[in-house]
Write an enzyme that holds these catalytic residues in place. Structure first.
Site, PDB file in Angstrom:
ATOM      1  N   HIS A  65       0.854  -1.184   0.000  1.00 14.67           N
ATOM      2  CA  HIS A  65       0.000   0.000   0.000  1.00 14.67           C
ATOM      3  C   HIS A  65       0.890   1.235   0.000  1.00 14.67           C
ATOM      4  O   HIS A  65       2.119   1.140   0.111  1.00 14.67           O
ATOM      5  CB  HIS A  65      -0.936   0.000   1.210  1.00 14.67           C
ATOM      6  CG  HIS A  65      -2.152  -0.862   1.019  1.00 14.67           C
ATOM      7  ND1 HIS A  65      -3.106  -0.599   0.070  1.00 14.67           N
ATOM      8  CD2 HIS A  65      -2.556  -1.988   1.665  1.00 14.67           C
ATOM      9  CE1 HIS A  65      -4.062  -1.513   0.133  1.00 14.67           C
ATOM     10  NE2 HIS A  65      -3.744  -2.374   1.092  1.00 14.67           N
ATOM     11  N   ASP A  86       0.114   6.935  -3.707  1.00 13.07           N
ATOM     12  CA  ASP A  86      -1.063   6.629  -4.527  1.00 13.07           C
ATOM     13  C   ASP A  86      -1.327   7.699  -5.587  1.00 13.07           C
ATOM     14  O   ASP A  86      -1.533   7.387  -6.762  1.00 13.07           O
ATOM     15  CB  ASP A  86      -2.311   6.503  -3.643  1.00 13.07           C
ATOM     16  CG  ASP A  86      -2.465   5.109  -3.043  1.00 13.07           C
ATOM     17  OD1 ASP A  86      -1.645   4.229  -3.358  1.00 13.07           O
ATOM     18  OD2 ASP A  86      -3.397   4.906  -2.246  1.00 13.07           O
TER      19      ASP A  86
END
Length: 359
Positions: free
Chosen positions: A127, A157
């Site tokens: 992540h 991200d």
């Protein structure tokens, strides 16, 4: 959707549904005028929202021959395909770069992953926080003596992932104008996170980043580049680096520089921070905002996302828009001749309808 405008009008994109970075990169392309067809699996992701705006949505089961056949029909007419599967998954399902680019040699095949298409970690899960950690972008973030602290999932991200995916697509489209050929864009969040740290590497090499976490000029170590709590619990952001802005900061705080430690005297930064902390705690956030609105001191109120939409500057520029009843940031950047149109909510469509329009 037929009235969409922007500098990417005419660019046809097929986006395979994913989470966070891929949808954000495709949102940027769609905001700027690209016709983005979002391919959802049956049942969808359940996460439709601002990141999926400006899309037409088709539902395909990519685990079936019919689903793959329809996807390849779209790909044959597209300029760009974006997928965010782990390395090898698209190939196993039958829509990797080879079959897609065999039927459409001009296709830009963009791959959004955390670790990239090769390397020891390429098949591993991860992540945002993991990509930051391995890129060396997480360790410097936080307060002295405290654990590193990730700024939600903005860096890997969205900045190092989705935004650089969009940059890669645009670069490949530009190169295609010369070569006539598409290519694969390997956008990895670990690479993008490392790239975002280029400035810090330069500061270290120049001897300008000498302390540990939270002890340097731009990481909250300097008392004149930090946030301060006001009387009502709100916060002020202080970025008074240059001498003229620092002088304006002291003016706004009604502090006599003759009685203060020197701005760049690191050994006295704790005392300077104590003085600033006490002074900011004497008024509310908005009272201080009113004071510094009259001074060029680089001091701003720290706004919540909801408050940001109501700030006079953002309202004047139309920085935030409403789509489907949801307030959200509008398209950026802006263009003089080919402005982006107002964002719209996703629309359901079919492969047949898309291909008819793409002829």
């Amino acid at each position: 959707m037929s009235s969409k405008s922007g500098p990417l009008t005419g660019v046809k994109v097929v986006e395979l549904a994913g989470l966070a970075p891929g949808p954000f990169g495709c949102m940027v392309l769609a905001d700027l005028g690209a016709d983005v067809i979002l391919v959802e699996r049956p049942g969808g992701t359940g996460l439709a929202g601002p990141l999926q705006r400006n899309r037409r949505v088709v539902t395909l089961d990519l685990k079936t021959e019919d689903g793959i056949s329809d996807l390849l029909r779209l790909t044959a007419q597209a300029d760009v395909l974006v997928e965010g599967y782990r390395p090898g998954v698209a190939e196993r399902l039958g829509f990797g770069p080879a079959p897609c680019m065999e039927i459409n040699p001009r296709l830009v095949y963009a791959r959004m992953t955390g670790w990239g298409q090769e390397g020891p970690l390429s098949a591993a899960a991860g992540h945002d926080i993991d990509y930051l950690a391995i890129a060396g972008a997480l360790e410097p973030l936080g307060r002295p003596g405290q654990p590193p602290h990730a700024p939600i999932n903005l860096l890997a991200d969205f900045a190092g992932g989705g935004m650089l995916l969009a940059v890669g697509v645009l670069a490949a489209l530009h190169e295609r104008e010369r070569s006539g050929l598409g290519q694969v864009v390997d956008a990895a969040m670990v690479d993008g996170s490392a790239l975002l740290m280029t400035f810090l590497h330069g500061m270290v090499a120049a001897g300008m980043w000498r302390g540990g976490r939270g002890e340097n000029l731009l990481d909250g170590g300097a008392p004149f580049y930090d946030t301060y709590r006001a009387k009502d619990g709100g916060y002020l952001a202080v970025g008074s680096l240059e001498p003229q802005f620092y002088a304006a900061l002291l003016q706004g705080l009604d502090l006599d520089p003759a009685g203060l430690p020197g701005q760049m005297n690191r050994s006295e930064w704790p005392e300077l921070r104590r003085i600033f902390t006490e002074r900011f705690a004497s008024r509310t956030r908005d009272e201080w905002a009113a004071v510094f609105a009259e001074l060029d001191a680089c001091v701003s109120p720290v706004l919540s996302p909801a408050e940001a939409a109501e700030h006079p500057h953002n309202r004047a520029r139309g920085t935030f828009v409403e789509v489907g009843g949801v307030r959200q940031p509008g398209p950026a950047p802006r263009f003089t001749r080919t402005p982006a149109s107002a964002p719209s909510a996703p629309e359901a469509t079919t492969v047949t309808e898309v291909l008819a329009l793409w002829k």
